[in-house]
Each structure stands twice: as C-alpha cells, then as structure tokens.
Design an enzyme around this catalytic site. Structure first.
Site, PDB file in Angstrom:
ATOM      1  N   SER A  51      -3.862   2.401  -3.888  1.00 57.94           N
ATOM      2  CA  SER A  51      -3.599   2.487  -2.450  1.00 57.94           C
ATOM      3  C   SER A  51      -2.147   2.818  -2.135  1.00 57.94           C
ATOM      4  O   SER A  51      -1.851   3.380  -1.077  1.00 57.94           O
ATOM      5  CB  SER A  51      -3.979   1.168  -1.771  1.00 57.94           C
ATOM      6  N   ASP A 204       0.364  -7.109   5.614  1.00 60.07           N
ATOM      7  CA  ASP A 204      -0.303  -7.714   4.449  1.00 60.07           C
ATOM      8  C   ASP A 204       0.673  -8.096   3.343  1.00 60.07           C
ATOM      9  O   ASP A 204       0.315  -8.794   2.395  1.00 60.07           O
ATOM     10  CB  ASP A 204      -1.399  -6.795   3.902  1.00 60.07           C
ATOM     11  N   HIS A 207       1.568  -3.558   1.003  1.00 56.42           N
ATOM     12  CA  HIS A 207       1.752  -2.123   1.149  1.00 56.42           C
ATOM     13  C   HIS A 207       2.979  -1.821   2.014  1.00 56.42           C
ATOM     14  O   HIS A 207       3.218  -2.505   3.011  1.00 56.42           O
ATOM     15  CB  HIS A 207       0.515  -1.484   1.780  1.00 56.42           C
TER      16      HIS A 207
END
Length: 234
Positions: A51, A204, A207
């Site tokens: 990701s 979060d 990221h």
C-alpha cells in the site's frame, strides 16, 4: 556518332545509379532516425510493493508513484514508473506476482515490501526467503534493483528486530543492488523521535499523507536516479 550512341546507352544507367544512391541515402537517414528514437525511449521501472507504493488513502496524483514520476521529470530523468503496488501485500504476495510484473518492457525494479510481514509478525526467515527469490528473478533478467528496507518495531522483541532489520542490507550486499535504508527514513531526518512522523502521516499512523509522500520522494529520488542510470548503461 559513336560518342552520341555511347551517351544514349550510359544515360539511363547513370540515372539508375543516381536513383539508387538517393534511395540508399534515404534508407540510411531513416535508420539513423529510428535508432535515435529507440535510444530516446524512457527507462521503464516497475515499483513492486504494498500500500505504500500503491498510494493508499491518497488522491491518485498524491501517491508515491505519481509523485516520484513528477520528481524524476523535474530532475531531467526520462523514465516511466509502473505502479506494481498492491495494498495488503506481503513479501509472499510480491513473489507470487513477480513473473508477470517483470514484463519484457521493464528495465529496472524497485522493491518495497515487508511492512505487512511486520504487521502480521511473520517469521523473518520467511520474509528473507521471499525477498531473496524476488531478487533472484530480477538477477536472471539482469535488471538493476533498488531495494528499500524496512525496520521492525520493538514489540516483537530484540531478537526479532535484529533478525528482520538485517534482511535488507544483507540481501542488497549479496545481490549487488542499490539500497535505501528505509521507506520512512526521509521523514526521520529532523530527529529519531517517532512523534516527529505525526505531521506526515495519515490518521492510521501507518501510511504517509501527501506531505509525507513528497518528503519521501525527495529522499528516495536520488537513489532512483542512480537506478535509472544503471539501467541506461546496461
């Protein structure tokens, strides 16, 4: 009379040679142009990752790959970065798709995998074996590689951390790849305190946000320029 007759015979022949000569010149010029066009083709770099590479949680233009593409263009590099990032991928997932990622057009490879191995507490020996297999595939194609490291947190214990952290520099040395210490390393330049990362991270805490990606690209960009130079010289 003989002279006139000889001129009549040689005239068409000379004309034919003139046409052939001009055709040869045109063909040579076309080959030169074609060769120049081939030489001007951009270097294609596959960015194999999770990701972090894919650009999770960001508008399309703010992700790692488009930001890197823009940075390279601004720094005079003629390269195309292929986004081979899949959110949630482990090193095993990257290995499972390396064969179809390395298409004939790919000239170089960036590997940014291991973050999800850490989140799942996967045995470092397994992660090492998967990354080694990926680098072996690239070596079989004689592709230059930039291996971007990951650093384990301390919650798995010191032994786990030492074993995991050693994977990336060890493999980079063994395979002779370019090496970047860590994807987030450019964010830590102003201090080692993890709290310093907060302004550059999404809520979060995993990221990077758009500002964080911009700083990461600035830090990793020179390594990618080195990778492109290797691809051009091979």
């Amino acid at each position: 009379m003989k002279t006139a007759f000889r001129s009549c015979l040689l005239g068409p022949v000379a004309l034919g040679y003139g046409v052939i000569g001009r055709m040869r010149n045109l063909i040579a010029a076309a080959l030169i142009v074609a060769g120049g066009a081939a030489a001007a083709e951009p270097v294609t770099v596959a960015a194999l990752g999770d990701s972090l590479t894919q650009g999770y949680g960001l508008p399309q233009g703010d992700g790692f790959v488009p930001r890197l593409q823009a940075w390279l263009a601004a720094n005079g590099a003629d390269a195309e970065i292929v986004n081979a990032g899949v959110s949630g991928d482990t090193t095993a997932g990257g290995l499972a798709r390396i064969d179809w990622t390395l298409t004939p057009e790919v000239d170089a490879l960036i590997v940014t995998l291991g973050g999800n191995d850490l989140l799942r507490g996967i045995d470092p020996a397994t992660s090492r074996a998967n990354l080694e297999a990926i680098l072996t595939k690239a070596a079989e194609r004689d592709l230059p590689v930039l291996l971007i490291g990951m650093e384990a947190p301390g919650n798995y214990g010191p032994d786990y951390k030492v074993e995991f952290d050693a994977i990336y520099p060890d493999l980079a040395q063994r395979f002779g790849t370019l090496f970047a210490e860590g994807f987030f390393a450019p964010l830590m330049q102003d201090g080692a305190d993890p709290a310093a990362l907060t302004p550059f991270m999404q809520p979060d805490g995993i990221h990077p946000n758009a500002e964080g990606v911009a700083k990461i690209v600035e830090g990793l960009g020179p390594k990618v320029l080195d990778l492109i130079a290797q691809a051009q010289s091979s």
